[in-house]
Scaffold this motif. Structure first.
Motif, PDB file in Angstrom:
ATOM      1  N   LEU A 197      32.721 -58.921 -35.954  1.00 52.39           N
ATOM      2  CA  LEU A 197      33.005 -58.253 -34.679  1.00 52.39           C
ATOM      3  C   LEU A 197      33.892 -59.069 -33.746  1.00 52.39           C
ATOM      4  O   LEU A 197      34.561 -58.511 -32.888  1.00 52.39           O
ATOM      5  CB  LEU A 197      31.684 -57.898 -33.984  1.00 52.39           C
ATOM      6  CG  LEU A 197      30.844 -56.876 -34.760  1.00 52.39           C
ATOM      7  CD1 LEU A 197      29.465 -56.729 -34.129  1.00 52.39           C
ATOM      8  CD2 LEU A 197      31.548 -55.528 -34.810  1.00 52.39           C
ATOM      9  N   ALA A 198      33.885 -60.403 -33.894  1.00 51.85           N
ATOM     10  CA  ALA A 198      34.720 -61.214 -33.009  1.00 51.85           C
ATOM     11  C   ALA A 198      36.126 -61.391 -33.576  1.00 51.85           C
ATOM     12  O   ALA A 198      37.115 -61.313 -32.844  1.00 51.85           O
ATOM     13  CB  ALA A 198      34.065 -62.565 -32.779  1.00 51.85           C
ATOM     14  N   PHE A 199      36.218 -61.625 -34.868  1.00 49.91           N
ATOM     15  CA  PHE A 199      37.528 -61.977 -35.435  1.00 49.91           C
ATOM     16  C   PHE A 199      37.879 -61.102 -36.638  1.00 49.91           C
ATOM     17  O   PHE A 199      38.506 -61.557 -37.594  1.00 49.91           O
ATOM     18  CB  PHE A 199      37.545 -63.460 -35.832  1.00 49.91           C
ATOM     19  CG  PHE A 199      37.275 -64.364 -34.668  1.00 49.91           C
ATOM     20  CD1 PHE A 199      38.222 -64.509 -33.667  1.00 49.91           C
ATOM     21  CD2 PHE A 199      36.063 -65.040 -34.540  1.00 49.91           C
ATOM     22  CE1 PHE A 199      37.982 -65.315 -32.565  1.00 49.91           C
ATOM     23  CE2 PHE A 199      35.819 -65.850 -33.442  1.00 49.91           C
ATOM     24  CZ  PHE A 199      36.774 -65.991 -32.456  1.00 49.91           C
ATOM     25  N   GLY A 200      37.462 -59.867 -36.598  1.00 49.12           N
ATOM     26  CA  GLY A 200      37.691 -58.977 -37.736  1.00 49.12           C
ATOM     27  C   GLY A 200      39.177 -58.777 -38.015  1.00 49.12           C
ATOM     28  O   GLY A 200      39.974 -58.646 -37.086  1.00 49.12           O
ATOM     29  N   ASP A 201      39.523 -58.779 -39.296  1.00 51.32           N
ATOM     30  CA  ASP A 201      40.937 -58.592 -39.627  1.00 51.32           C
ATOM     31  C   ASP A 201      41.161 -57.541 -40.718  1.00 51.32           C
ATOM     32  O   ASP A 201      42.170 -57.559 -41.402  1.00 51.32           O
ATOM     33  CB  ASP A 201      41.611 -59.925 -39.986  1.00 51.32           C
ATOM     34  CG  ASP A 201      40.732 -60.812 -40.837  1.00 51.32           C
ATOM     35  OD1 ASP A 201      39.801 -60.275 -41.456  1.00 51.32           O
ATOM     36  OD2 ASP A 201      40.970 -62.031 -40.888  1.00 51.32           O
ATOM     37  N   VAL A 202      40.218 -56.634 -40.843  1.00 48.45           N
ATOM     38  CA  VAL A 202      40.394 -55.550 -41.821  1.00 48.45           C
ATOM     39  C   VAL A 202      41.611 -54.698 -41.457  1.00 48.45           C
ATOM     40  O   VAL A 202      42.448 -54.384 -42.310  1.00 48.45           O
ATOM     41  CB  VAL A 202      39.125 -54.672 -41.901  1.00 48.45           C
ATOM     42  CG1 VAL A 202      39.418 -53.362 -42.615  1.00 48.45           C
ATOM     43  CG2 VAL A 202      38.004 -55.421 -42.611  1.00 48.45           C
ATOM     44  N   ALA A 203      41.721 -54.335 -40.177  1.00 50.67           N
ATOM     45  CA  ALA A 203      42.810 -53.438 -39.766  1.00 50.67           C
ATOM     46  C   ALA A 203      44.167 -54.078 -40.051  1.00 50.67           C
ATOM     47  O   ALA A 203      45.060 -53.438 -40.633  1.00 50.67           O
ATOM     48  CB  ALA A 203      42.681 -53.090 -38.287  1.00 50.67           C
ATOM     49  N   ILE A 204      44.314 -55.344 -39.704  1.00 48.43           N
ATOM     50  CA  ILE A 204      45.618 -55.994 -39.902  1.00 48.43           C
ATOM     51  C   ILE A 204      45.906 -56.166 -41.395  1.00 48.43           C
ATOM     52  O   ILE A 204      47.037 -56.042 -41.848  1.00 48.43           O
ATOM     53  CB  ILE A 204      45.678 -57.338 -39.141  1.00 48.43           C
ATOM     54  CG1 ILE A 204      47.119 -57.830 -39.030  1.00 48.43           C
ATOM     55  CG2 ILE A 204      44.835 -58.416 -39.736  1.00 48.43           C
ATOM     56  CD1 ILE A 204      47.789 -57.399 -37.788  1.00 48.43           C
ATOM     57  N   THR A 205      44.843 -56.399 -42.172  1.00 42.00           N
ATOM     58  CA  THR A 205      45.027 -56.541 -43.621  1.00 42.00           C
ATOM     59  C   THR A 205      45.573 -55.249 -44.222  1.00 42.00           C
ATOM     60  O   THR A 205      46.295 -55.270 -45.216  1.00 42.00           O
ATOM     61  CB  THR A 205      43.678 -56.914 -44.279  1.00 42.00           C
ATOM     62  OG1 THR A 205      43.237 -58.131 -43.698  1.00 42.00           O
ATOM     63  CG2 THR A 205      43.788 -57.097 -45.772  1.00 42.00           C
ATOM     64  N   LEU A 206      45.213 -54.127 -43.613  1.00 40.27           N
ATOM     65  CA  LEU A 206      45.674 -52.831 -44.121  1.00 40.27           C
ATOM     66  C   LEU A 206      46.852 -52.288 -43.310  1.00 40.27           C
ATOM     67  O   LEU A 206      47.244 -51.127 -43.473  1.00 40.27           O
ATOM     68  CB  LEU A 206      44.520 -51.826 -44.085  1.00 40.27           C
ATOM     69  CG  LEU A 206      43.456 -52.019 -45.164  1.00 40.27           C
ATOM     70  CD1 LEU A 206      42.206 -51.206 -44.846  1.00 40.27           C
ATOM     71  CD2 LEU A 206      43.999 -51.628 -46.528  1.00 40.27           C
ATOM     72  N   GLN A 207      47.353 -53.122 -42.406  1.00 41.19           N
ATOM     73  CA  GLN A 207      48.459 -52.704 -41.528  1.00 41.19           C
ATOM     74  C   GLN A 207      48.128 -51.432 -40.760  1.00 41.19           C
ATOM     75  O   GLN A 207      48.934 -50.500 -40.686  1.00 41.19           O
ATOM     76  CB  GLN A 207      49.735 -52.502 -42.331  1.00 41.19           C
ATOM     77  CG  GLN A 207      50.483 -53.800 -42.532  1.00 41.19           C
ATOM     78  CD  GLN A 207      51.890 -53.593 -43.060  1.00 41.19           C
ATOM     79  OE1 GLN A 207      52.146 -52.663 -43.815  1.00 41.19           O
ATOM     80  NE2 GLN A 207      52.803 -54.459 -42.679  1.00 41.19           N
ATOM     81  N   LEU A 208      46.920 -51.398 -40.214  1.00 39.85           N
ATOM     82  CA  LEU A 208      46.521 -50.254 -39.402  1.00 39.85           C
ATOM     83  C   LEU A 208      46.493 -50.679 -37.936  1.00 39.85           C
ATOM     84  O   LEU A 208      46.220 -51.843 -37.626  1.00 39.85           O
ATOM     85  CB  LEU A 208      45.125 -49.761 -39.813  1.00 39.85           C
ATOM     86  CG  LEU A 208      44.990 -49.225 -41.236  1.00 39.85           C
ATOM     87  CD1 LEU A 208      43.526 -48.903 -41.536  1.00 39.85           C
ATOM     88  CD2 LEU A 208      45.844 -47.971 -41.418  1.00 39.85           C
ATOM     89  N   PHE A 209      46.737 -49.726 -37.071  1.00 39.84           N
ATOM     90  CA  PHE A 209      46.713 -50.019 -35.644  1.00 39.84           C
ATOM     91  C   PHE A 209      45.757 -49.024 -34.986  1.00 39.84           C
ATOM     92  O   PHE A 209      46.174 -47.990 -34.481  1.00 39.84           O
ATOM     93  CB  PHE A 209      48.139 -49.935 -35.067  1.00 39.84           C
ATOM     94  CG  PHE A 209      49.067 -50.859 -35.802  1.00 39.84           C
ATOM     95  CD1 PHE A 209      49.098 -52.210 -35.488  1.00 39.84           C
ATOM     96  CD2 PHE A 209      49.848 -50.399 -36.861  1.00 39.84           C
ATOM     97  CE1 PHE A 209      49.915 -53.087 -36.198  1.00 39.84           C
ATOM     98  CE2 PHE A 209      50.667 -51.266 -37.576  1.00 39.84           C
ATOM     99  CZ  PHE A 209      50.695 -52.613 -37.241  1.00 39.84           C
ATOM    100  N   PRO A 210      44.461 -49.345 -35.015  1.00 35.34           N
ATOM    101  CA  PRO A 210      43.454 -48.362 -34.599  1.00 35.34           C
ATOM    102  C   PRO A 210      43.515 -48.069 -33.101  1.00 35.34           C
ATOM    103  O   PRO A 210      43.691 -48.991 -32.299  1.00 35.34           O
ATOM    104  CB  PRO A 210      42.123 -49.060 -34.928  1.00 35.34           C
ATOM    105  CG  PRO A 210      42.457 -50.307 -35.654  1.00 35.34           C
ATOM    106  CD  PRO A 210      43.886 -50.622 -35.414  1.00 35.34           C
ATOM    107  N   SER A 211      43.372 -46.802 -32.767  1.00 31.66           N
ATOM    108  CA  SER A 211      43.281 -46.459 -31.344  1.00 31.66           C
ATOM    109  C   SER A 211      41.838 -46.574 -30.883  1.00 31.66           C
ATOM    110  O   SER A 211      41.564 -46.720 -29.697  1.00 31.66           O
ATOM    111  CB  SER A 211      43.805 -45.038 -31.110  1.00 31.66           C
ATOM    112  OG  SER A 211      43.069 -44.131 -31.900  1.00 31.66           O
ATOM    113  N   HIS A 212      40.888 -46.500 -31.808  1.00 31.01           N
ATOM    114  CA  HIS A 212      39.469 -46.624 -31.467  1.00 31.01           C
ATOM    115  C   HIS A 212      38.829 -47.642 -32.405  1.00 31.01           C
ATOM    116  O   HIS A 212      39.281 -47.837 -33.538  1.00 31.01           O
ATOM    117  CB  HIS A 212      38.744 -45.289 -31.623  1.00 31.01           C
ATOM    118  CG  HIS A 212      39.156 -44.290 -30.601  1.00 31.01           C
ATOM    119  ND1 HIS A 212      40.316 -43.570 -30.694  1.00 31.01           N
ATOM    120  CD2 HIS A 212      38.562 -43.903 -29.438  1.00 31.01           C
ATOM    121  CE1 HIS A 212      40.424 -42.784 -29.635  1.00 31.01           C
ATOM    122  NE2 HIS A 212      39.376 -42.959 -28.857  1.00 31.01           N
ATOM    123  N   THR A 213      37.758 -48.256 -31.922  1.00 31.80           N
ATOM    124  CA  THR A 213      37.022 -49.215 -32.747  1.00 31.80           C
ATOM    125  C   THR A 213      35.537 -48.969 -32.530  1.00 31.80           C
ATOM    126  O   THR A 213      35.141 -48.079 -31.766  1.00 31.80           O
ATOM    127  CB  THR A 213      37.338 -50.673 -32.347  1.00 31.80           C
ATOM    128  OG1 THR A 213      36.686 -50.939 -31.097  1.00 31.80           O
ATOM    129  CG2 THR A 213      38.835 -50.917 -32.228  1.00 31.80           C
TER     130      THR A 213
END
Ligand SMILES: Nc1ncnc2c1ncn2[C@@H]1O[C@H](COP(=O)(O)OP(=O)(O)OP(=O)(O)O)[C@@H](O)[C@H]1O
Ligand SMILES: [Mg+2]
Length: 392
Positions: free
Chosen positions: A168-184
């Motif tokens: 939750l502090a340093f999650g990097d799943v989104a960047i690993t998949l090149q996603l830019f989430p509008s919500h988390t």
């Protein structure tokens, strides 16, 4: 749950807006066959506007006789009498304009009514499986393996998979998949007692390979506001609509991780071939024993499993008392894939590391392993994909 088929990810996202919660999107009729093989209760197939018309009509025709309880709806950008006649002849239940989401939603509603009339309203509640990727050590490859495992389980759309970033502090799943989430997950704060599928759906970000992602908050301090109760509720809600919920974790027994482990059906423990990591993994396994978590459902993934470091897989199995489920060698291709934002199972499906991760997915899904593409020179790598069992 309804499934939308269209090669254009934007069109899939658009049409899914008109579908009920839990609807799924895939890119080709080929993956539709795989999806229907896994989901025998499917009731609606929506064929999108970018599918070649002849292919769409052939798909209708196949389903008309092969799966007559499924309603097939065509969404097209232009509709005329000739198209309607061909569609009805092929067995389509509806043809709707792709830009009229009300019409698409109404067609979905009619399909659902027919489904209820045919089968009755009582159904068995869906219960997908939660698989948590865990290691007490940082940097051993949890995120890399969680992402690739989720993509492997999804099998290019054959299964519905949600990947949850609980680092939750340093999650990097989104960047690993090149996603830019509008919500988390941050947007679910406070919903411990109320969260349901309709609330969690809008918090997810879709990856083009049909995996949905619940991203970690963008700011580290938000972690404090995410309670174990919320984590439990999120996972319980997601398993109502997804076949698999894959959870990436922080390198610690923190509260969110423990909450996830409590909900876990299968636990993938990631270890590397160094003594400090093995010592910590052993302590972690003992802790899981004390907590009664995932006994008999733990899968040891040896990452960076290279032969020259003096500890072999048999020794690891003896130290940890756990059979190696799969092992992945150190490979510059894995790091390069992470940096390129295209995980290795997508970018290099024939790579031995991809085969090793798919093998683990197949073990989890209770299926025979899928062989890697024949003839790849990379397959000669010595350790990836081999399986070891404890010798007694
Ligand atoms: N088998 C491998 N070969 C080469 N590089 C790898 C391998 N596995 C992981 N990596 C690389 O190691 C780095 C760390 O991996 P990753 O972020 O998945 O670890 P982690 O356990 O999630 O770390 P953290 O505990 O910080 O969350 C990444 O750059 C990744 O690409
Ligand atoms: Mg990580």
């Amino acid at each position: 749950m309804p499934v939308v088929v269209d090669p254009d990810p934007a069109a899939v996202g658009n049409l899914l807006e008109a579908m009920p919660d839990g609807a799924h999107g895939i890119d080709s009729p080929d993956r539709l066959t795989a999806w229907l093989g896994e989901h025998t209760d499917e009731y609606l197939v929506l064929l999108g506007p970018h599918l070649d018309l002849d292919l769409a009509l052939a798909t209708c025709e196949t389903l008309r006789t092969g799966r007559p309880t499924i309603s097939v709806v065509l969404a097209r950008d232009s509709i005329d009498a000739g198209l309607l006649a061909r569609a009805m002849k092929a067995g389509a239940r509806d043809v709707v304009p792709d830009d009229d989401l009300d019409a698409v939603a109404a067609a979905a509603n009619r399909a659902h009514q027919l489904h209820v009339a045919l089968r009755g309203p009582v159904g068995v509640a869906h219960r997908g499986k939660v698989v948590t990727v865990f290691s007490p050590k940082g940097g051993v490859g949890k995120t890399t393996m969680a992402v690739n495992l989720a993509l492997s389980l999804a099998d290019r759309g054959a299964r519905r998979v949600c990947l949850v970033d609980l680092d939750l502090a340093f999650g990097d799943v989104a960047i690993t998949l090149q996603l830019f989430p509008s919500h988390t997950i941050e947007h679910a704060v406070g919903a411990e007692d109320t969260l349901d599928a309709s609330m969690v759906g809008p918090l997810l970000t879709r990856h083009q390979e049909s995996v949905m992602v619940l991203a970690a908050p963008s700011q580290p301090d938000v972690r404090e506001r995410i309670t174990p109760g919320l984590v439990a509720r999120v996972l319980a809600t997601l398993r109502e609509t997804f076949d698999w919920v894959v959870v990436d974790t922080a390198p610690a027994f923190d509260e969110p991780t423990l909450a996830a482990l409590d909900e876990t059906d299968e636990c993938v423990v990631v270890a590397t071939l160094d003594v400090p990591t093995l010592k910590n993994v052993r302590v972690a396994l003992e802790t899981l024993d004390v907590l009664g978590i995932a006994r008999g459902h733990r899968h040891l993934l040896l990452n960076r499993a290279d032969e020259a470091v003096g500890i072999g897989p048999e020794k690891v199995e003896a130290i940890l008392g756990l059979a190696v489920a799969t092992q992945v060698a150190t490979s510059v291709d894995i790091a390069a894939a992470t940096n390129a934002g295209t995980p290795i199972v997508c970018g290099k499906p024939d790579h031995p590391s991809s085969a090793a991760i798919r093998d683990l997915a197949a073990q989890l899904a209770g299926q025979p392993a899928v062989p890697a593409g024949a003839g790849s020179e990379e397959q000669a790598a010595p350790v990836a994909g081999r399986r070891f069992r404890i010798r007694r």
